[in-house]
Design an enzyme around this catalytic site. Sequence first.
Site, short mmCIF file in Angstrom:
data_model
loop_
_atom_site.label_atom_id
_atom_site.label_comp_id
_atom_site.label_asym_id
_atom_site.label_seq_id
_atom_site.Cartn_x
_atom_site.Cartn_y
_atom_site.Cartn_z
CG ASP A 1 18.48 62.42 51.52
OD1 ASP A 1 18.19 63.59 51.81
OD2 ASP A 1 19.50 61.84 51.92
CD GLU B 1 18.75 66.92 49.09
OE1 GLU B 1 19.20 67.77 49.85
OE2 GLU B 1 19.10 65.72 49.16
#
Length: 524
Positions: A205, A264
């Site tokens: 993330d 990401e």
Amino acid sequence: MSPTGVTDPRWWRHAVIYQVYVRSFADGDGDGIGDLPGIRSRLDHLARLGVDALWITPFYPSPMADGGYDVADYRDVDPTFGTLDDARGLVADAHALGLRVIVDIVPNHTSAAHPWFQQALTAAPGSPERGRYLFRPGRGDGPPNDWESVFGGPAWTRVEDGEWYLHLFDSSQPDVDWSTPEVRTEYLAVLRFWLDLGVDGFRIDVAHGLVKAEGLPDAGDSDQHGVADTQRLPYFDQEGVHEIYRSWRAVLDSYSPPRVAVAEAWTRDAARTARYVRPDELHQAFNFHYLRADWSAAGLRAVIVDTLAATSPVGAPATWVLSNHDVQRHVTRYGDGPLGLRRARAALLLTLALPGSVYLYQGEELGLPEVLDLPESALQDPIWRRSGFTERGRDGCRVPIPWTREGSALGFGPTGSRPWLPQPEGWSDLSVQAQTGDPASLLELYRTALRLRRDVTPEADLEWLESGPELLVFRHGNLGCAVNFGATAQVTVSGPLLLTSEQCEVDGVKLLLPQDTAAWWSIP
Ligand code: GLC
């Protein structure tokens, strides 16, 4: 068979990976929220769909201020989602079906409920407890600099003794300080915890956010997230992140077979993204430039060309993605209604024909549209609150999946349960049950296309064939693909037709391809 139940260590280079947004996939216990037992009960759908792996969004203990991306304990399962035993069982069941499991790791910030942040709040300025986060004195009465939260408003919040802490997202998601050695050690241990439990990899993330520019200088713009695509920001895509991923790669490689990680990382262009997948760093990075491209031959072609040009020198496979839990669903982006659906069908054949790996987002195989009219009282995304109730946020792409035609939750949960976001009228016709066996359905197109893709030469280069301004035609190994964005066009096919996204006329090698239609043929 290897310990992870599958044999090819290079599986990820051409894998199709299905994103499970855990809160909205399947609810095993009827509390209205998806959970790990729910996922276990629906793994057969993924096996039948024909994907290689699932990526599960965070299921760790969390106050759920950001749907679980606010982690209070990195080594456990939130009771809403199940137990550690459920996680072990899920991994075992998936492996038994030949599916790999990727879990989310959230290293840019913890939840404010994490013990580290609770300790930091009671500790003094300058203490080691505060040194795990980014606490700073303010500038006059204001925050230390001009950084804006991705969710709206300033990226700083003041605590009682007058210091401020940084949070690039919600104020309940304090950013950790990656220049602190203890932080680095802790996350390496978290990686090992899940790898030892048996997972096949991680989705990282906000992988581009961990390191901030020295001295935390002003960004100098008042619409920072509006310009993030074109301008360099002092808190994203800094050089220092790469060293972190080199150390992560060493841990992933120490397992047999080696485990994988996907970043990401929202960056300005394909070349910046490719820096995350250099040989000693991560395996993959999401291709958000593809996701952001409009439905046009020129726009998509440019992204495909740039992506392949940027990834091939570093030896990494390209990745392709059209939707995820943070963006408007692509049926809606592409025009909504029958037009959006028709384009989504063509986009599927385009995407699955490209060399590399593909990420699918739950519900796209059903053609779920963005739900634009959720009642305000149901909205939970922190963007809604932090934007002063002006931006509705991302709940519209997170509505629970319809599995069956009947039932109060359309099979998402047991009959009688009520999903945490209401499913729109009409979703019964989009359910897995309603589409299964209907040859005209999008779900059956996904199943057929994924089955055919298994026979495509892996690792072959893409070769552009005849083209026009409204046409993409290329060859990938033994597969030919054409997509027409303009008025009906004639395409020459050099082998038997395999699949088309709409009905097409074919006469020998001449294929008449209508607008917003794609075709596959096999090349001997
Ligand atoms: C990532 C996640 C998003 C989350 C944010 C903060 O962008 O995909 O859902 O809100 O990080 O963790």
